[in-house]
Design an enzyme around this catalytic site. Sequence first.
Site, PDB file in Angstrom:
ATOM      1  N   LYS A   1     -10.228  -9.358  10.201  1.00 56.39           N
ATOM      2  CA  LYS A   1     -10.286  -8.568   8.968  1.00 56.39           C
ATOM      3  C   LYS A   1      -9.319  -9.145   7.940  1.00 56.39           C
ATOM      4  O   LYS A   1      -8.114  -9.216   8.181  1.00 56.39           O
ATOM      5  CB  LYS A   1      -9.941  -7.093   9.266  1.00 56.39           C
ATOM      6  CG  LYS A   1      -9.814  -6.209   8.013  1.00 56.39           C
ATOM      7  CD  LYS A   1      -9.579  -4.738   8.392  1.00 56.39           C
ATOM      8  CE  LYS A   1      -9.287  -3.876   7.162  1.00 56.39           C
ATOM      9  NZ  LYS A   1      -9.051  -2.450   7.496  1.00 56.39           N
TER      10      LYS A   1
ATOM     11  N   ASP B   1      -5.622  -2.863   0.560  1.00 59.45           N
ATOM     12  CA  ASP B   1      -6.536  -1.749   0.786  1.00 59.45           C
ATOM     13  C   ASP B   1      -6.057  -0.531   0.002  1.00 59.45           C
ATOM     14  O   ASP B   1      -5.188   0.209   0.449  1.00 59.45           O
ATOM     15  CB  ASP B   1      -6.612  -1.434   2.289  1.00 59.45           C
ATOM     16  CG  ASP B   1      -7.635  -0.354   2.603  1.00 59.45           C
ATOM     17  OD1 ASP B   1      -8.369   0.057   1.685  1.00 59.45           O
ATOM     18  OD2 ASP B   1      -7.704   0.075   3.783  1.00 59.45           O
TER      19      ASP B   1
ATOM     20  N   LYS C   1      -6.384   5.942  -1.357  1.00 63.51           N
ATOM     21  CA  LYS C   1      -5.321   6.389  -0.461  1.00 63.51           C
ATOM     22  C   LYS C   1      -4.202   7.045  -1.268  1.00 63.51           C
ATOM     23  O   LYS C   1      -3.911   6.609  -2.382  1.00 63.51           O
ATOM     24  CB  LYS C   1      -4.707   5.179   0.268  1.00 63.51           C
ATOM     25  CG  LYS C   1      -5.541   4.577   1.376  1.00 63.51           C
ATOM     26  CD  LYS C   1      -4.797   3.414   2.024  1.00 63.51           C
ATOM     27  CE  LYS C   1      -5.644   2.695   3.068  1.00 63.51           C
ATOM     28  NZ  LYS C   1      -5.921   3.517   4.253  1.00 63.51           N
TER      29      LYS C   1
ATOM     30  N   ASP D   1      -3.175  -5.446   5.375  1.00 62.49           N
ATOM     31  CA  ASP D   1      -4.528  -5.167   5.868  1.00 62.49           C
ATOM     32  C   ASP D   1      -5.357  -6.433   6.124  1.00 62.49           C
ATOM     33  O   ASP D   1      -6.507  -6.352   6.527  1.00 62.49           O
ATOM     34  CB  ASP D   1      -5.259  -4.223   4.899  1.00 62.49           C
ATOM     35  CG  ASP D   1      -6.210  -3.287   5.622  1.00 62.49           C
ATOM     36  OD1 ASP D   1      -6.051  -3.105   6.847  1.00 62.49           O
ATOM     37  OD2 ASP D   1      -7.120  -2.747   4.963  1.00 62.49           O
TER      38      ASP D   1
ATOM     39  N   ASP E   1     -12.759   4.077   2.232  1.00 59.07           N
ATOM     40  CA  ASP E   1     -11.532   3.584   2.871  1.00 59.07           C
ATOM     41  C   ASP E   1     -11.804   3.026   4.273  1.00 59.07           C
ATOM     42  O   ASP E   1     -10.922   2.403   4.863  1.00 59.07           O
ATOM     43  CB  ASP E   1     -10.504   4.720   2.929  1.00 59.07           C
ATOM     44  CG  ASP E   1      -9.101   4.219   3.216  1.00 59.07           C
ATOM     45  OD1 ASP E   1      -8.887   2.985   3.186  1.00 59.07           O
ATOM     46  OD2 ASP E   1      -8.216   5.064   3.459  1.00 59.07           O
TER      47      ASP E   1
ATOM     48  N   GLU F   1     -13.386   0.444   5.002  1.00 56.64           N
ATOM     49  CA  GLU F   1     -14.010  -0.789   4.524  1.00 56.64           C
ATOM     50  C   GLU F   1     -14.009  -1.912   5.562  1.00 56.64           C
ATOM     51  O   GLU F   1     -14.879  -2.769   5.555  1.00 56.64           O
ATOM     52  CB  GLU F   1     -13.316  -1.260   3.243  1.00 56.64           C
ATOM     53  CG  GLU F   1     -11.998  -2.039   3.435  1.00 56.64           C
ATOM     54  CD  GLU F   1     -10.873  -1.235   4.097  1.00 56.64           C
ATOM     55  OE1 GLU F   1     -10.926   0.008   4.023  1.00 56.64           O
ATOM     56  OE2 GLU F   1      -9.962  -1.839   4.676  1.00 56.64           O
TER      57      GLU F   1
ATOM     58  N   ARG G   1     -14.534  -2.107   8.803  1.00 60.89           N
ATOM     59  CA  ARG G   1     -15.658  -2.209   9.737  1.00 60.89           C
ATOM     60  C   ARG G   1     -16.911  -2.743   9.045  1.00 60.89           C
ATOM     61  O   ARG G   1     -17.768  -3.349   9.691  1.00 60.89           O
ATOM     62  CB  ARG G   1     -15.905  -0.848  10.410  1.00 60.89           C
ATOM     63  CG  ARG G   1     -16.318   0.254   9.472  1.00 60.89           C
ATOM     64  CD  ARG G   1     -16.250   1.631  10.123  1.00 60.89           C
ATOM     65  NE  ARG G   1     -14.875   2.138  10.224  1.00 60.89           N
ATOM     66  CZ  ARG G   1     -14.539   3.324  10.732  1.00 60.89           C
ATOM     67  NH1 ARG G   1     -15.465   4.131  11.230  1.00 60.89           N
ATOM     68  NH2 ARG G   1     -13.278   3.702  10.769  1.00 60.89           N
TER      69      ARG G   1
HETATM   70  N1  BES Z   1      -6.615  -0.319   6.740  1.00 67.26           N
HETATM   71  C1  BES Z   1      -6.921   1.009   7.131  1.00 67.26           C
HETATM   72  C2  BES Z   1      -6.406   1.366   8.518  1.00 67.26           C
HETATM   73  C3  BES Z   1      -4.929   1.441   8.723  1.00 67.26           C
HETATM   74  C4  BES Z   1      -4.206   2.505   8.208  1.00 67.26           C
HETATM   75  C5  BES Z   1      -4.308   0.505   9.502  1.00 67.26           C
HETATM   76  C6  BES Z   1      -2.859   2.587   8.457  1.00 67.26           C
HETATM   77  C7  BES Z   1      -2.976   0.576   9.755  1.00 67.26           C
HETATM   78  C8  BES Z   1      -2.242   1.625   9.213  1.00 67.26           C
HETATM   79  C9  BES Z   1      -8.417   1.252   7.148  1.00 67.26           C
HETATM   80  O1  BES Z   1      -9.160   0.504   6.234  1.00 67.26           O
HETATM   81  C10 BES Z   1      -8.628   2.706   6.859  1.00 67.26           C
HETATM   82  O2  BES Z   1      -8.183   3.135   5.847  1.00 67.26           O
HETATM   83  N2  BES Z   1      -9.262   3.428   7.785  1.00 67.26           N
HETATM   84  C11 BES Z   1      -9.461   4.819   7.638  1.00 67.26           C
HETATM   85  C12 BES Z   1     -10.799   5.176   8.231  1.00 67.26           C
HETATM   86  C13 BES Z   1     -11.239   6.582   7.925  1.00 67.26           C
HETATM   87  C14 BES Z   1     -11.539   6.704   6.459  1.00 67.26           C
HETATM   88  C15 BES Z   1     -12.470   6.882   8.763  1.00 67.26           C
HETATM   89  C16 BES Z   1      -8.352   5.551   8.401  1.00 67.26           C
HETATM   90  O3  BES Z   1      -7.919   5.059   9.462  1.00 67.26           O
HETATM   91  O4  BES Z   1      -7.880   6.568   7.927  1.00 67.26           O
HETATM   92 ZN    ZN Z   2      -9.257   1.420   4.316  1.00 70.88          ZN
HETATM   93 ZN    ZN Z   3      -8.309  -1.337   5.658  1.00 73.71          ZN
END
Ligand code: BES
Ligand code: ZN
Ligand code: ZN
Length: 451
Positions: free
Chosen positions: A216, A221, A228, A239, A298, A300, A302
């Site tokens: 990734k 992000d 966020k 990220d 958010d 993104e 996946r």
């Molecule tokens: N980059 C984030 C995941 C992340 C957050 C990694 C904090 C490390 C620390 C990812 O893109 C994300 O925001 N995922 C969301 C998914 C949700 C919207 C289903 C998450 O984990 O809140």
């Molecule tokens: Zn995200």
């Molecule tokens: Zn992310």
Amino acid sequence: MNSDGAKALICVEEGGLSALGLGDAAENWCAANDFTGKSGQLLALPDLANGGVRAHLFGLGSRDGRNPLLLGQAAAALSKGSYRLEGLKSDAAEQALGFLLGAYKFQLSGGEADAPILSSESTPSAEVLALRDAAFLARDLINLPANLLGPDAYATRVLEFAEGHKMVAREIRGDALLDENFPMIHAVGRASSQAPRLMDLTWGDPGHPKVTLVGKGVTFDTGGLDLKPASAMALMKKDMGGSANILGLAHVIMANRLPVRLRVLVPIVENAVSGSAFRPGDVLTSRKGITVEIGNTDAEGRLILADALALATEEKPEILIDMATLTGAARIAVGFELAALFTASDPLADAMAKYGNQWGDPVWRMPLWQNYASGMKSKVADINHIASQSYAGAIVAALFLEKFTEGAGEWVHLDISGWALEPRPGRPAGGTEAGIRAAYFAFKDRFPPRA
Ligand code: BES
Ligand code: ZN
Ligand code: ZN
């Protein structure tokens, strides 16, 4: 002191001090300073005749459960200079790596840090040096702020990496992603002023077993339109940590010439906000043809990984591994010290757990619990890319990715943090590596290099 001016760093297990035969004066000095060889103790031995430091003692504690990178704690505390390692036994290579990793300092403008180094006679094998370089590469990339490592700069660095390793490199950029059918990478990255891209690197004998690494590469992000909050956005320069570690892993595989045909796929995007941003409720047709309803912009990571994984499977690699800072839920589940590992392959899971523990790169296996896939139902598309409820978020994300991995022999997904909140031995606080050593040694068992 010896000829190259190195000072001895004498490693002592708890209770092993008297066997060193340092003499009464030194033993009394140790007693006066409560130095017994307890884990992490560091003591300078004075050179009484000349008023300097004769050597340093470092406590290894007991062998049971010892951190394989413990010596990194000494490197973090010692001043600049050359050190000769003495007294190491069974885990000497791991501890030497720990020393090297503990000496890391991020330099914003590149260049050499003022850090302790190992003397020529204590320099470890080329394999261990490659493991250090891989970790430093990952840390440097993660630590760079997003204004210095946006998609343009990151793509340039990936191309330089490819050139340095004589890889064949291709960059699919901007609207070319639509022409070549990577709709989700394009949709996620198109709101940024810097174009999204897919980096596609290959190396090695085409007749060798195919191993494909996917990382990734979200250079920042914001969350997109599902923005966020400030506290959650603060660290999101990390990220791209999955791809930074994938590059590190690729480096070790190539430096040690594992007999594989290696492919590295890095989708690079900035998840930004603008009038052209993708939206919640949009329906994307993925490369694989599966239609995906966007539940939250958010999630993104996946999406970009899915198109890259679909490309990877088209040539049916024997092993497909991806790494990603994919979910906050993985951090809730296993914290910052462990990488969450998902795979249906018991042999790869077991090997990665074993070598991860041995080399200070621990991973913890999590279940691909198939029932949770039903949470990704959509009324308008084949699936939604997030679940309707918020439980088991790391598992749901892994199950989403799994839908794009059919055709790969074995698939491994690592959900990593990319960040050390607090310093630990061999790991200064900040951007940190994960999965490189666990995966490298598992792959080395599977594809042993010719002697
Ligand atoms: N980059 C984030 C995941 C992340 C957050 C990694 C904090 C490390 C620390 C990812 O893109 C994300 O925001 N995922 C969301 C998914 C949700 C919207 C289903 C998450 O984990 O809140
Ligand atoms: Zn995200
Ligand atoms: Zn992310």
